[in-house]
Motif scaffolding. Structure first.
Motif, PDB file in Angstrom:
ATOM      1  N   GLU A 103       0.942  -1.349   0.132  1.00  0.00           N
ATOM      2  CA  GLU A 103       0.020   0.095   0.008  1.00  0.00           C
ATOM      3  C   GLU A 103       0.807   1.251  -0.079  1.00  0.00           C
ATOM      4  O   GLU A 103       0.369   2.164  -0.382  1.00  0.00           O
ATOM      5  CB  GLU A 103      -0.958   0.037   1.282  1.00  0.00           C
ATOM      6  CG  GLU A 103      -2.075  -1.096   1.226  1.00  0.00           C
ATOM      7  CD  GLU A 103      -2.930  -1.139   2.434  1.00  0.00           C
ATOM      8  OE1 GLU A 103      -2.836  -0.219   3.133  1.00  0.00           O
ATOM      9  OE2 GLU A 103      -3.830  -1.889   2.410  1.00  0.00           O
ATOM     10  N   ASP A 104       2.207   1.179   0.457  1.00  0.00           N
ATOM     11  CA  ASP A 104       3.017   2.307   0.760  1.00  0.00           C
ATOM     12  C   ASP A 104       4.324   1.926   0.458  1.00  0.00           C
ATOM     13  O   ASP A 104       5.093   1.517   1.343  1.00  0.00           O
ATOM     14  CB  ASP A 104       2.509   3.046   1.898  1.00  0.00           C
ATOM     15  CG  ASP A 104       3.665   4.336   2.182  1.00  0.00           C
ATOM     16  OD1 ASP A 104       4.215   4.476   1.087  1.00  0.00           O
ATOM     17  OD2 ASP A 104       3.491   5.102   3.272  1.00  0.00           O
ATOM     18  N   GLN A 105       4.807   2.305  -0.693  1.00  0.00           N
ATOM     19  CA  GLN A 105       6.262   1.995  -1.030  1.00  0.00           C
ATOM     20  C   GLN A 105       7.163   2.710  -0.299  1.00  0.00           C
ATOM     21  O   GLN A 105       8.645   2.443  -0.622  1.00  0.00           O
ATOM     22  CB  GLN A 105       6.371   1.880  -2.708  1.00  0.00           C
ATOM     23  CG  GLN A 105       5.591   0.912  -3.376  1.00  0.00           C
ATOM     24  CD  GLN A 105       5.980   1.070  -4.813  1.00  0.00           C
ATOM     25  OE1 GLN A 105       6.381   1.742  -5.359  1.00  0.00           O
ATOM     26  NE2 GLN A 105       5.663  -0.066  -5.459  1.00  0.00           N
ATOM     27  N   ASP A 106       6.889   3.603   0.370  1.00  0.00           N
ATOM     28  CA  ASP A 106       7.726   4.445   1.245  1.00  0.00           C
ATOM     29  C   ASP A 106       7.841   4.170   2.550  1.00  0.00           C
ATOM     30  O   ASP A 106       8.230   4.800   3.552  1.00  0.00           O
ATOM     31  CB  ASP A 106       7.511   5.985   1.204  1.00  0.00           C
ATOM     32  CG  ASP A 106       8.277   6.603   0.161  1.00  0.00           C
ATOM     33  OD1 ASP A 106       9.574   6.237   0.032  1.00  0.00           O
ATOM     34  OD2 ASP A 106       7.922   7.513  -0.514  1.00  0.00           O
ATOM     35  N   THR A 107       7.227   2.924   2.969  1.00  0.00           N
ATOM     36  CA  THR A 107       7.150   2.468   4.259  1.00  0.00           C
ATOM     37  C   THR A 107       8.645   2.238   4.576  1.00  0.00           C
ATOM     38  O   THR A 107       9.349   1.353   3.967  1.00  0.00           O
ATOM     39  CB  THR A 107       6.346   1.054   4.636  1.00  0.00           C
ATOM     40  OG1 THR A 107       4.962   1.282   3.972  1.00  0.00           O
ATOM     41  CG2 THR A 107       6.538   0.408   5.775  1.00  0.00           C
ATOM     42  N   TRP A 108       8.946   2.604   5.899  1.00  0.00           N
ATOM     43  CA  TRP A 108      10.368   2.288   6.548  1.00  0.00           C
ATOM     44  C   TRP A 108      10.331   1.017   7.555  1.00  0.00           C
ATOM     45  O   TRP A 108       9.303   0.989   8.302  1.00  0.00           O
ATOM     46  CB  TRP A 108      10.779   3.648   7.238  1.00  0.00           C
ATOM     47  CG  TRP A 108      11.169   4.674   6.286  1.00  0.00           C
ATOM     48  CD1 TRP A 108      10.834   4.719   5.014  1.00  0.00           C
ATOM     49  CD2 TRP A 108      11.600   5.932   6.705  1.00  0.00           C
ATOM     50  NE1 TRP A 108      11.373   6.043   4.444  1.00  0.00           N
ATOM     51  CE2 TRP A 108      11.925   6.678   5.479  1.00  0.00           C
ATOM     52  CE3 TRP A 108      12.144   6.634   7.744  1.00  0.00           C
ATOM     53  CZ2 TRP A 108      12.576   7.924   5.612  1.00  0.00           C
ATOM     54  CZ3 TRP A 108      12.730   7.869   7.946  1.00  0.00           C
ATOM     55  CH2 TRP A 108      12.936   8.497   6.636  1.00  0.00           C
ATOM     56  N   ILE A 109      11.381   0.381   7.704  1.00  0.00           N
ATOM     57  CA  ILE A 109      11.549  -0.650   8.474  1.00  0.00           C
ATOM     58  C   ILE A 109      12.877  -0.325   9.667  1.00  0.00           C
ATOM     59  O   ILE A 109      13.876   0.136   9.185  1.00  0.00           O
ATOM     60  CB  ILE A 109      11.885  -1.889   7.774  1.00  0.00           C
ATOM     61  CG1 ILE A 109      10.984  -2.123   6.897  1.00  0.00           C
ATOM     62  CG2 ILE A 109      11.832  -3.062   8.773  1.00  0.00           C
ATOM     63  CD1 ILE A 109      11.154  -3.103   5.515  1.00  0.00           C
ATOM     64  N   ALA A 110      12.634  -0.644  10.923  1.00  0.00           N
ATOM     65  CA  ALA A 110      13.513  -0.146  11.678  1.00  0.00           C
ATOM     66  C   ALA A 110      14.278  -1.454  12.122  1.00  0.00           C
ATOM     67  O   ALA A 110      14.003  -2.616  11.728  1.00  0.00           O
ATOM     68  CB  ALA A 110      12.941   0.346  13.097  1.00  0.00           C
ATOM     69  N   SER A 111      15.162  -1.611  13.138  1.00  0.00           N
ATOM     70  CA  SER A 111      15.916  -2.721  13.751  1.00  0.00           C
ATOM     71  C   SER A 111      16.120  -2.317  15.192  1.00  0.00           C
ATOM     72  O   SER A 111      15.792  -1.391  15.623  1.00  0.00           O
ATOM     73  CB  SER A 111      17.053  -3.140  12.922  1.00  0.00           C
ATOM     74  OG  SER A 111      17.955  -2.162  13.004  1.00  0.00           O
ATOM     75  N   PRO A 112      16.527  -3.026  15.901  1.00  0.00           N
ATOM     76  CA  PRO A 112      18.081  -3.934  15.937  1.00  0.00           C
ATOM     77  C   PRO A 112      17.915  -5.315  15.816  1.00  0.00           C
ATOM     78  O   PRO A 112      16.894  -5.990  16.045  1.00  0.00           O
ATOM     79  CB  PRO A 112      18.503  -3.314  17.461  1.00  0.00           C
ATOM     80  CG  PRO A 112      17.426  -3.450  18.163  1.00  0.00           C
ATOM     81  CD  PRO A 112      16.177  -3.152  17.513  1.00  0.00           C
ATOM     82  N   TYR A 113      19.122  -5.911  15.602  1.00  0.00           N
ATOM     83  CA  TYR A 113      19.200  -7.333  15.389  1.00  0.00           C
ATOM     84  C   TYR A 113      19.710  -8.177  16.464  1.00  0.00           C
ATOM     85  O   TYR A 113      19.768  -9.495  16.391  1.00  0.00           O
ATOM     86  CB  TYR A 113      20.225  -7.776  13.995  1.00  0.00           C
ATOM     87  CG  TYR A 113      19.522  -7.245  12.690  1.00  0.00           C
ATOM     88  CD1 TYR A 113      18.561  -8.074  12.113  1.00  0.00           C
ATOM     89  CD2 TYR A 113      20.158  -6.220  12.183  1.00  0.00           C
ATOM     90  CE1 TYR A 113      18.115  -7.899  10.822  1.00  0.00           C
ATOM     91  CE2 TYR A 113      19.724  -5.719  10.640  1.00  0.00           C
ATOM     92  CZ  TYR A 113      18.662  -6.668  10.246  1.00  0.00           C
ATOM     93  OH  TYR A 113      18.054  -6.393   8.864  1.00  0.00           O
ATOM     94  N   MET A 114      20.171  -7.341  17.411  1.00  0.00           N
ATOM     95  CA  MET A 114      20.645  -8.235  18.618  1.00  0.00           C
ATOM     96  C   MET A 114      19.551  -8.958  19.151  1.00  0.00           C
ATOM     97  O   MET A 114      18.594  -8.792  19.405  1.00  0.00           O
ATOM     98  CB  MET A 114      21.081  -7.141  19.703  1.00  0.00           C
ATOM     99  CG  MET A 114      20.254  -6.312  20.393  1.00  0.00           C
ATOM    100  SD  MET A 114      20.850  -5.103  21.603  1.00  0.00           S
ATOM    101  CE  MET A 114      21.679  -3.993  20.241  1.00  0.00           C
ATOM    102  N   PRO A 115      19.928 -10.176  19.561  1.00  0.00           N
ATOM    103  CA  PRO A 115      19.172 -11.128  19.975  1.00  0.00           C
ATOM    104  C   PRO A 115      18.566 -11.115  21.471  1.00  0.00           C
ATOM    105  O   PRO A 115      18.834 -11.787  22.308  1.00  0.00           O
ATOM    106  CB  PRO A 115      19.871 -12.397  19.810  1.00  0.00           C
ATOM    107  CG  PRO A 115      21.066 -12.370  20.275  1.00  0.00           C
ATOM    108  CD  PRO A 115      21.252 -10.855  19.463  1.00  0.00           C
ATOM    109  N   ASN A 116      17.612 -10.175  21.716  1.00  0.00           N
ATOM    110  CA  ASN A 116      17.521  -9.665  23.081  1.00  0.00           C
ATOM    111  C   ASN A 116      16.099 -10.402  23.543  1.00  0.00           C
ATOM    112  O   ASN A 116      15.349 -10.318  24.673  1.00  0.00           O
ATOM    113  CB  ASN A 116      17.370  -8.126  23.274  1.00  0.00           C
ATOM    114  CG  ASN A 116      18.736  -7.363  23.540  1.00  0.00           C
ATOM    115  OD1 ASN A 116      19.547  -7.935  23.134  1.00  0.00           O
ATOM    116  ND2 ASN A 116      18.606  -6.217  24.430  1.00  0.00           N
ATOM    117  N   GLY A 117      15.311 -10.820  22.542  1.00  0.00           N
ATOM    118  CA  GLY A 117      14.101 -11.731  22.670  1.00  0.00           C
ATOM    119  C   GLY A 117      14.230 -13.120  22.866  1.00  0.00           C
ATOM    120  O   GLY A 117      15.175 -13.882  22.261  1.00  0.00           O
TER     121      GLY A 117
END
Length: 393
Positions: A103-117
């Motif tokens: 629906e929105d090609q300007d959607t942003w994706i954050a992180s972090p990748y550290m395995p804290n969960g």
């Protein structure tokens, strides 16, 4: 040829730069900064073309991030970190890309990748809980990539550990607003995110090893050279590019300030050989950092494009040089900062903010030199690397 996005960043640069101090005070990117950044298209550099992305050469991505960071540290950093996430999504289940950008090609994706969960296996996927710091640009992102350890069924990580990358929509996590109080890169809004018992379907999770080794891309028939590059080369690329861009901004600021400065001795700085020597040396070092960073990722790209395998030694050399690029650039910044005069410590002087931002960027885990240099020396000697040392190589 300069990529159109890099040209667009420079067109918008003065407007972006004018908002840098506001971002610092807000502790996140302002809405206007986000609008300008979206207009430039930096975040879509590595996004698949079918979802409105540029699917650009990683060299062009690095140059776009450096350009953006040379106007505003925070905007450059957020795009350097989050701009790699579309690259990873391209290697995952096709359904995911449709969900994010349909629906929105300007959607942003954050992180972090550290395995804290901990991701407990359940029917159809996982139940995820945990808390993650350093989610850069979280306020402006609608999805978040998070690292997690597969659970043992009782809320603890299973043994041996298996690390996943999981991705969640904004409705499944909470951003902790008062969790970002720092001395550098304040404008990035790299806040904590919290997840409590969120369901993650199987197609939104991938074994970290599959991404590291390119197996996920192969599984989903993704054969473009861009998406065959090693994660350990691509993930650090934007982050180091941001640091170099910050140092380029600092150098330009220093030069502008020194042009008409008169030292306490009454001598104009343009006649002071010591300051001029430091400035010339710093210019060369920061330029060398830029060239070496781009050279490393370009060589890997060409190697894969020609159908030649990328060895552990190849990956280790690129990582070693990437780390060195960041340290070389920031060390050069230290040299000119020390010769910029007493006014450099005033809060009204942007050079002190850039100095703080560069050092904050150097503190990222991908810039820690110890294990990277150690591992590279071992690979040069022909020795096997222990598993924990291979993670970031």
């Amino acid at each position: 040829m300069t990529h159109q996005v890099v040209r667009r960043v420079h067109e918008l640069g003065p407007d972006i730069a004018a908002l840098a101090e506001e971002n610092e005070q807000l502790g996140r990117l302002s809405g206007e900064t986000v609008a300008l950044t979206r207009s430039a298209g930096v975040m879509r550099m590595l996004q698949p073309a079918k979802f409105g992305g540029h699917a650009a050469h990683p060299r062009d991505f690095a140059e776009a991030v450096m350009a953006l960071a040379s106007y505003d540290s925070a905007a450059g950093w957020v795009c350097g970190v989050a701009g790699v996430h579309p690259w990873e999504v391209a290697q995952l289940h096709p359904r995911l890309g449709e969900e994010i950008w349909g629906e929105d090609q300007d959607t942003w994706i954050a992180s972090p990748y550290m395995p804290n969960g901990v991701a407990e296996p359940v029917d159809g996927g996982y139940s995820l809980s945990g808390r993650w710091p350093f989610s850069s640009g979280a306020d402006h992102c609608e999805w978040d990539f998070l690292g997690a350890l597969v659970g043992d069924g009782a809320g603890s990580p299973a043994a041996p550990p298996t690390v996943l990358h999981v991705i969640l929509p904004r409705s499944d996590y909470e951003i902790i607003d008062d969790s970002w109080d720092v001395i550098g890169l304040s404008g990035t809004g790299s806040k904590d995110v919290v997840v409590q018992d969120a369901f993650v379907p199987t197609y939104r999770a991938v074994d970290q090893t599959d991404i590291m080794e390119g197996q996920s891309a192969d599984r989903h028939g993704v054969t473009d050279t861009l998406y065959q590059l090693p994660f350990t080369a691509m993930f650090p690329l934007g982050i180091t590019a941001a640091v170099i861009g910050i140092c380029e901004n600092a150098l330009a600021t220093h030069v502008a300030q020194q042009k008409d400065r008169v030292a306490v001795t009454g001598v104009q700085v343009r006649d002071d050989p010591y300051v001029l020597y430091a400035t010339g040396e710093a210019s060369a070092e920061i330029q060398a950092s830029r060239v070496q960073l781009i050279d490393g990722i370009s060589r890997l790209y060409d190697q894969i494009d020609a159908g030649r395998p990328v060895s552990l030694q190849d990956r280790s050399d690129v990582r070693r040089n990437q780390v060195r690029c960041a340290w070389r650039a920031v060390t050069a910044l230290d040299g000119i900062f020390a010769r910029s005069g007493g006014n450099v410590i005033r809060r009204s002087n942007p050079l002190q903010r850039l100095w703080r931002d560069a050092h904050a960027g150097l503190a990222h885990m991908i810039h820690v030199p110890g294990s990277t240099y150690h591992g590279n020396a071992l690979t040069q000697m022909g020795f096997e690397l222990p598993p924990q040392m291979r993670v970031l190589i």
